[in-house]
Design a protein around this motif. Sequence first.
Motif, PDB file in Angstrom:
ATOM      1  N   GLU A 362       0.830  -1.201   0.000  1.00 13.98           N
ATOM      2  CA  GLU A 362       0.000   0.000   0.000  1.00 13.98           C
ATOM      3  C   GLU A 362       0.870   1.259   0.000  1.00 13.98           C
ATOM      4  N   TRP A 366       1.167   4.205  -2.998  1.00 14.48           N
ATOM      5  CA  TRP A 366       0.986   5.649  -2.755  1.00 14.48           C
ATOM      6  C   TRP A 366       2.250   6.418  -3.130  1.00 14.48           C
ATOM      7  N   ARG A 369       2.793   7.226  -6.764  1.00  9.65           N
ATOM      8  CA  ARG A 369       2.023   8.356  -7.302  1.00  9.65           C
ATOM      9  C   ARG A 369       2.696   9.698  -7.013  1.00  9.65           C
TER      10      ARG A 369
END
Length: 862
Positions: A362, A366, A369
């Motif tokens: 996870e 993130w 990005r």
Amino acid sequence: MRAARPSFAGRFARLVPVAKVLLPLVAFGVALWFLHEELARTRLSSVWAAIRATTPSRVAVAGGLTGLSFLLLTLYDVLGLRYAGVKLPYRKTSFASGVAFGVSHAVGFTILTGIPIRYRLYTSWGLSALQVSKVVAFYSITFWIGVMTLFGGLLLMAPATLAEPLSLSPNLVRAGALLVLAPVGVYLLRTLLGKPSIGIRTLQVEVPTRRLALLQPLLGPLDWMVAASVLYVLLPPEASVPFPHFLAAFLAAHILGTLSHVPAGLGVVEATLVTLLGDEVGTPALLAAMGAYRAIYYLVPLVIASTALGAHEWRRRRAELDRLAARLSRLALPIAPTALAAATFAAGAILLLTGSLPGEPERLTWLGRVLPLSVIELSHMGASILGSGLLILSRGLQRRLDSAYVISVVVLAIAIVLAFGRGVDYWEAASLAAVLLALIGARKRFDRKSALAGEALGTGWMIAVGCVLLTAVWVGFLAYRHVPYQADQWWAFALRGDASRFLRASFAGSVVLGLFGLSRLLGPARPRFTRPDVADLDRAAVLAAASDRSAAALALLGDKQLIFSESGQSMLMYGIEGRAWVALGDPIGPIEEWDEILWTFVQRARLHDDHPVFYQVGGKHLALYAELGLGLLKLGEVARVPLTEFSLEGSARKGMRRALRTLERDGCSFEVVPQPLVLPIMEELRGVSDRWLSEKKITTEKGFSLGYFELTYIARFPVATVRLDGKLVAFANLWLGAPGTEISPDLMRYVPDAPNGVMDYLFAQIMLWGQQAGYTWFNLGAAPLSGLASHALAPTWERIGSLVFRFGDQFYGFEGLRDFKEKFDPVWEPTYLAAPGGLALPRVLTNVTTLISGGVGRLFSR
């Protein structure tokens, strides 16, 4: 002309430091590779299932056996103290033994852990360094006697234990067992026959009493059987392995672990046990039991020992301080460099280990990005490189280097940023930040101005660094063992390319540590003695003339190497003998520069894996030597006459006054020849010196801590002379300290037919001359072994020294020398030897004795 090729012995000596580091790392690497191969055929879920199947009752029994094992371990120290002739309450003995074994079992490197802890505790309770060395030697011998007795006996009775797994002949195993038992038999036989010592060549050990010797082969096997029982009860009930068979395998594994020098035998013990018992017990069950065993027998005692030692130190210091703040300051400041070095080392290990593990999916998603992939890749590799750097920098922090501090602060700050850049690892960043803040708060403790590149890492430190690197690589291969290896993985860049990032980061970290380690291992050759040149001797002469210690003039002999401070206002003189670098006296120069020059000397000695030693240091600044990690032995006392109080008047000086008048009436005269006028009378001085040496049957003069007759050396000083009817009959060259401080005679020589009392006459006249010249002290030199305690509670070293002082006049006039100096009413000041303790001490003492006596054969010459 071609340079001479180094001898085989010289080439071999260069390889010894390399082997001392590489062999443990090879053993650790082989063990990790073997475990990796085993785990590749074993499902981790099976190991986890075996761990969960371990019942609380088995854990409780293992805990009780661990307590019994450590209770038996205290008996090693109990018997060792009896061997050293020391009586100590059992509560203190058990505390020192439990703490030392608790730390050394878990951490390894007994010389760096268990021995210093014993030295710290036992010396605080009144034991000398020699007594602690005896305790350590006794328990070390008892340990190996126990191992050989039990292991040899088991193999003799059950040779199949090793014969079957290793495909050996049972008769060959029995023959090996007899070889293992042979040294124990020789040891016990010599003890029962009343032989005083046992050893090889010059390495001799005093044998204990018959009763203690007979207890040694009983204590060791009993201790090992209880320790093995801790692991045995953790095995699953269905494991059908007889205890004797298991015990032999347990011993073999721990012997290999000990000989490998890997901390706590980590990996080596596990690999050996899997080889010998894996088929009978099952690899998952055996690894699960070993994990529980490590936690119960190693980790729990380590936590208890560390807590107990910390509490002991806190209580010990509490009585010395008045307020809480002062107490915490006194407690924290001395250990701050070492504690922060350990924290920095741990921070480096964390960076390397986390670089081997996959990131949180996870967080990586993130992060992908927010940041370009190139930044994530560079952050990952950069963090591992910085982790390798922190492992190296931690050694400099322990040595209080200013440069290591500055670089560490910068590296930690960058590593915190990279921890977010490679996976938003806030726990890692928080840990690094805590270390960084602690470093910033202790800025004043890192005050040594020295180059990090010249600092010695030490064998133990390099092994620890290597073990961390190997563990990080092993963890990575274990984590990605199901990822098929392909050559193009090195160049695969992807957000979820954890395996590729691990390969690149591990390679980069390995290159950094490998290049640094090889440069240090292959760098320094054995030091060669280089005589100081004329320029250095002239610099030394200026510093000696400005010193308040007249013995600073010994630097002008030219037989010692010199270290100057960066400012040029301080120096230290030293000689090298064997593995000992022996500095003579305290540094010469301003006290503010002592710390710098002492650490420089220690750093140079340790760079060559040698021992720093300080001979004949005064009692005013002993804390500086204690901070270097050195123990202190009292050598004797120095006689200094206060010239402001010296007089030939009064009833106490009546005899001396009469003798001096008699000599003057018989034609004796005294004169101090100034230094510029000494060369014209040099042949007269040489004649007196040669006759004195001939009469004393001295063919080769000593040096180092004593002057000797050499033209350029004598010509540097004024000379006090005594003439009888114009003929030179006695002289002494004079060491002059700074004006108003101290003078001392160096060479004191007279012809055999000189009138009686000529030396008393010479001394008295020098003191009167010094008094008129404005000097305040007259140094009569040291009285060896003088002032050592002889009462029952005194350390053994001082009691032995006191006995030699009283009854050793047939070898050396100890008591007579003090009596001669006593008649001048001197002030007696103690003098010390600062040297490493533990097992290194006997060898260091031998090296020092050889250096100052001019050879072992002339140790007891007059």
